[in-house]
Motif scaffolding. Structure first.
Motif, PDB file in Angstrom:
ATOM      1  N   LEU B  13      46.851  28.606  25.436  1.00  9.92           N
ATOM      2  CA  LEU B  13      46.714  30.010  25.055  1.00  9.92           C
ATOM      3  C   LEU B  13      47.033  30.199  23.583  1.00  9.92           C
ATOM      4  CD1 LEU B  13      48.124  32.071  28.030  1.00  9.92           C
ATOM      5  CD2 LEU B  13      45.794  32.068  27.137  1.00  9.92           C
ATOM      6  N   SER B  14      48.081  29.526  23.132  1.00  8.10           N
ATOM      7  CA  SER B  14      48.471  29.697  21.738  1.00  8.10           C
ATOM      8  C   SER B  14      47.426  29.081  20.809  1.00  8.10           C
ATOM      9  CB  SER B  14      49.844  29.085  21.477  1.00  8.10           C
ATOM     10  OG  SER B  14      49.750  27.670  21.538  1.00  8.10           O
ATOM     11  N   LEU B  15      46.651  28.127  21.340  1.00  8.33           N
ATOM     12  CA  LEU B  15      45.608  27.504  20.522  1.00  8.33           C
ATOM     13  C   LEU B  15      44.312  28.313  20.528  1.00  8.33           C
ATOM     14  CD1 LEU B  15      45.967  23.749  21.530  1.00  8.33           C
ATOM     15  CD2 LEU B  15      46.647  24.803  19.366  1.00  8.33           C
ATOM     16  N   ALA B  16      44.261  29.273  21.441  1.00 11.11           N
ATOM     17  CA  ALA B  16      43.005  30.001  21.615  1.00 11.11           C
ATOM     18  C   ALA B  16      42.799  31.039  20.525  1.00 11.11           C
ATOM     19  CB  ALA B  16      42.955  30.655  22.995  1.00 11.11           C
ATOM     20  N   VAL B  17      42.931  30.566  19.287  1.00  9.43           N
ATOM     21  CA  VAL B  17      42.690  31.446  18.145  1.00  9.43           C
ATOM     22  C   VAL B  17      41.190  31.679  18.016  1.00  9.43           C
ATOM     23  CG1 VAL B  17      44.720  30.725  16.862  1.00  9.43           C
ATOM     24  CG2 VAL B  17      42.602  29.425  16.646  1.00  9.43           C
ATOM     25  N   PRO B  18      40.811  32.775  17.380  1.00 17.34           N
ATOM     26  CA  PRO B  18      39.372  32.936  17.146  1.00 17.34           C
ATOM     27  C   PRO B  18      38.864  31.739  16.344  1.00 17.34           C
ATOM     28  CG  PRO B  18      40.556  34.946  16.606  1.00 17.34           C
ATOM     29  CD  PRO B  18      41.593  33.874  16.849  1.00 17.34           C
ATOM     30  N   ALA B  19      37.710  31.224  16.731  1.00 14.47           N
ATOM     31  CA  ALA B  19      37.202  30.006  16.106  1.00 14.47           C
ATOM     32  C   ALA B  19      36.495  30.282  14.788  1.00 14.47           C
ATOM     33  CB  ALA B  19      36.247  29.296  17.056  1.00 14.47           C
ATOM     34  N   LEU B  20      36.383  31.544  14.411  1.00 12.21           N
ATOM     35  CA  LEU B  20      35.731  31.852  13.154  1.00 12.21           C
ATOM     36  C   LEU B  20      36.574  31.395  11.983  1.00 12.21           C
ATOM     37  CD1 LEU B  20      34.305  35.478  13.363  1.00 12.21           C
ATOM     38  CD2 LEU B  20      33.050  33.337  13.169  1.00 12.21           C
ATOM     39  N   ALA B  21      35.998  30.550  11.130  1.00 13.56           N
ATOM     40  CA  ALA B  21      36.606  30.359   9.825  1.00 13.56           C
ATOM     41  C   ALA B  21      36.464  31.690   9.105  1.00 13.56           C
ATOM     42  CB  ALA B  21      35.873  29.266   9.076  1.00 13.56           C
ATOM     43  N   THR B  22      37.289  31.937   8.099  1.00 20.13           N
ATOM     44  CA  THR B  22      37.143  33.197   7.376  1.00 20.13           C
ATOM     45  C   THR B  22      35.755  33.222   6.754  1.00 20.13           C
ATOM     46  OG1 THR B  22      39.501  33.123   6.900  1.00 20.13           O
ATOM     47  CG2 THR B  22      38.170  34.675   5.623  1.00 20.13           C
ATOM     48  N   PRO B  23      34.926  34.151   7.192  1.00 21.08           N
ATOM     49  CA  PRO B  23      33.553  34.141   6.667  1.00 21.08           C
ATOM     50  C   PRO B  23      33.502  34.749   5.274  1.00 21.08           C
ATOM     51  CG  PRO B  23      33.827  35.960   8.193  1.00 21.08           C
ATOM     52  CD  PRO B  23      35.150  35.244   8.134  1.00 21.08           C
ATOM     53  N   LYS B  24      32.485  34.375   4.532  1.00 21.06           N
ATOM     54  CA  LYS B  24      32.248  35.050   3.259  1.00 21.06           C
ATOM     55  C   LYS B  24      31.851  36.493   3.572  1.00 21.06           C
ATOM     56  CE  LYS B  24      29.337  32.008   1.500  1.00 21.06           C
ATOM     57  NZ  LYS B  24      28.344  31.434   0.563  1.00 21.06           N
ATOM     58  N   PRO B  25      32.420  37.472   2.828  1.00 25.65           N
ATOM     59  CA  PRO B  25      32.055  38.873   3.111  1.00 25.65           C
ATOM     60  C   PRO B  25      30.547  39.092   3.130  1.00 25.65           C
ATOM     61  CG  PRO B  25      33.924  38.795   1.621  1.00 25.65           C
ATOM     62  CD  PRO B  25      33.474  37.372   1.796  1.00 25.65           C
ATOM     63  N   GLU B  26      29.846  38.454   2.220  1.00 28.89           N
ATOM     64  CA  GLU B  26      28.387  38.626   2.157  1.00 28.89           C
ATOM     65  C   GLU B  26      27.733  38.212   3.482  1.00 28.89           C
ATOM     66  OE1 GLU B  26      26.542  36.289  -0.901  1.00 28.89           O
ATOM     67  OE2 GLU B  26      24.526  36.912  -0.290  1.00 28.89           O
ATOM     68  N   ASP B  27      28.213  37.113   4.030  1.00 32.02           N
ATOM     69  CA  ASP B  27      27.618  36.623   5.281  1.00 32.02           C
ATOM     70  C   ASP B  27      27.917  37.579   6.438  1.00 32.02           C
ATOM     71  OD1 ASP B  27      26.678  34.448   3.923  1.00 32.02           O
ATOM     72  OD2 ASP B  27      28.292  33.101   4.553  1.00 32.02           O
ATOM     73  N   ALA B  28      29.147  38.101   6.458  1.00 30.70           N
ATOM     74  CA  ALA B  28      29.516  39.037   7.529  1.00 30.70           C
ATOM     75  C   ALA B  28      28.687  40.319   7.435  1.00 30.70           C
ATOM     76  CB  ALA B  28      31.014  39.358   7.446  1.00 30.70           C
ATOM     77  N   ILE B  29      28.480  40.780   6.205  1.00 25.26           N
ATOM     78  CA  ILE B  29      27.695  42.005   6.004  1.00 25.26           C
ATOM     79  C   ILE B  29      26.251  41.788   6.455  1.00 25.26           C
ATOM     80  CG2 ILE B  29      26.769  43.563   4.217  1.00 25.26           C
ATOM     81  CD1 ILE B  29      29.531  43.120   2.728  1.00 25.26           C
ATOM     82  N   PRO B  75      28.211  43.539  16.798  1.00 18.60           N
ATOM     83  CA  PRO B  75      28.492  43.880  15.394  1.00 18.60           C
ATOM     84  C   PRO B  75      29.965  43.830  15.001  1.00 18.60           C
ATOM     85  CG  PRO B  75      27.007  45.500  16.368  1.00 18.60           C
ATOM     86  CD  PRO B  75      27.547  44.654  17.491  1.00 18.60           C
ATOM     87  N   LEU B  76      30.857  44.176  15.916  1.00 18.57           N
ATOM     88  CA  LEU B  76      32.258  44.396  15.539  1.00 18.57           C
ATOM     89  C   LEU B  76      32.858  43.233  14.748  1.00 18.57           C
ATOM     90  CD1 LEU B  76      34.747  46.195  15.564  1.00 18.57           C
ATOM     91  CD2 LEU B  76      35.312  45.303  17.824  1.00 18.57           C
ATOM     92  N   GLU B  77      32.579  42.011  15.166  1.00 19.34           N
ATOM     93  CA  GLU B  77      33.203  40.880  14.461  1.00 19.34           C
ATOM     94  C   GLU B  77      32.703  40.751  13.021  1.00 19.34           C
ATOM     95  OE1 GLU B  77      32.237  36.819  15.442  1.00 19.34           O
ATOM     96  OE2 GLU B  77      30.488  37.437  16.577  1.00 19.34           O
ATOM     97  N   GLY B  78      31.628  41.442  12.704  1.00 18.08           N
ATOM     98  CA  GLY B  78      31.130  41.442  11.325  1.00 18.08           C
ATOM     99  C   GLY B  78      31.860  42.406  10.408  1.00 18.08           C
ATOM    100  N   PHE B  79      32.797  43.148  10.978  1.00 19.48           N
ATOM    101  CA  PHE B  79      33.576  44.122  10.192  1.00 19.48           C
ATOM    102  C   PHE B  79      35.021  43.657  10.002  1.00 19.48           C
ATOM    103  CE2 PHE B  79      30.107  46.762  11.895  1.00 19.48           C
ATOM    104  CZ  PHE B  79      29.733  47.485  10.766  1.00 19.48           C
ATOM    105  N   ALA B  80      35.196  42.374   9.787  1.00 19.42           N
ATOM    106  CA  ALA B  80      36.542  41.841   9.569  1.00 19.42           C
ATOM    107  C   ALA B  80      37.147  42.436   8.291  1.00 19.42           C
ATOM    108  CB  ALA B  80      36.477  40.315   9.459  1.00 19.42           C
ATOM    109  N   PRO B  81      38.476  42.446   8.200  1.00 20.69           N
ATOM    110  CA  PRO B  81      39.104  42.911   6.961  1.00 20.69           C
ATOM    111  C   PRO B  81      38.555  42.137   5.762  1.00 20.69           C
ATOM    112  CG  PRO B  81      40.762  42.544   8.670  1.00 20.69           C
ATOM    113  CD  PRO B  81      39.464  42.014   9.208  1.00 20.69           C
ATOM    114  N   GLY B  82      38.304  42.820   4.675  1.00 17.76           N
ATOM    115  CA  GLY B  82      37.796  42.164   3.468  1.00 17.76           C
ATOM    116  C   GLY B  82      36.275  42.165   3.375  1.00 17.76           C
ATOM    117  N   THR B  83      35.621  42.702   4.404  1.00 14.86           N
ATOM    118  CA  THR B  83      34.153  42.725   4.369  1.00 14.86           C
ATOM    119  C   THR B  83      33.623  44.123   4.021  1.00 14.86           C
ATOM    120  OG1 THR B  83      33.944  43.187   6.743  1.00 14.86           O
ATOM    121  CG2 THR B  83      34.033  40.877   6.100  1.00 14.86           C
TER     122      THR B  83
END
Lengths: 149, 149
Positions: B13-29, B75-83
């Motif tokens: 459970l503790s390893l079950a972090v989201p597998a997304l590397a921090t995306p580039k804001p441009e890519d998330a947008i 869409p929601l995961e595309g609105f990470a902080p910093g995007t």
């Protein structure tokens, strides 16, 4: 009860035309490009996992791979005749000239993403990595043939 | 057998972090905008059917509505902080300032698209039309609050 339920099956079949009104080329181009962005995002996340850039996580891998099986079925309808221009697009004219090959590319992509979902569900990270590679090759083959650089 | 299968559930459970590397804001947008294009295309097709611009077709309606239930979760995961910037975007800063309301908007969209799939499966064209209207209102409420004109 609608009128349709009163019609014999043969008539119903003839009514079962695609429900798409003729879309504006610009809308079709934006649609297919949008779907490719969603494919890129999910495939990239999966590839990052198999490259060790993010931790392997089976549940996440299954989620991404299953989304890809759905997304792989979506772009084709965005390449209707007449959508070769109308907005900025990298689509080559060959898409509409060599349609059988183009559509076969989507069949291959759908087959590869189905295998990707199987590999993700197996929990075998090495099998997933191999299938990410195979799927990526299918993407590339189609891009090389049908997408401008 | 991977090392992960040997670990106790609590550790997993503790390893079950989201597998997304921090995306580039441009890519998330681009990702989230792409998903919205796919939503617009499928919702538009369904709306065209309920407006009588294309013939009502239950199978087609179910297909579109089911795709929308999947797309509404994306869409929601595309609105990470910093995007909030990094590419051209109509996203208001309020998305990251009033996060609970924003995320609640997606919960509503997901609920409405689930009802849309039910309405499509019912084969009741009037119910479908009503639920297309309700879903559209949910889209608009969120756009009014969180999207620049």
């Amino acid at each position: 009860m609608s009128i349709r339920t009163l019609l014999p099956a043969a008539v119903l079949l003839s009514l079962a035309v695609p429900a798409l009104a003729t879309p504006k080329p610009e809308d079709a181009i934006k649609y297919r490009q949008g779907v490719y962005e969603a494919i890129k995002w999910n495939f990239g996340t999966l590839a990052a996992m198999t490259k060790g850039e993010v931790p392997y996580n089976k549940e996440e891998a299954v989620h991404r791979a299953e989304l890809l099986t759905v997304l792989a079925k979506m772009p084709l309808e965005g390449f209707a005749p007449g959508t070769d221009k109308g907005a900025k697009t990298a689509a080559k004219a060959k898409i509409w000239q060599d349609r059988a090959k183009f559509e076969n590319g989507f069949k291959q992509l759908q087959a590869e993403t189905a295998k990707l979902a199987d590999a993700a569900k197996s929990g075998d990270a090495a099998a997933l990595k191999a299938q990410v590679g195979a799927t990526g090759k299918t993407c590339k083959a189609c891009h090389d043939a049908f997408r401008e650089e």
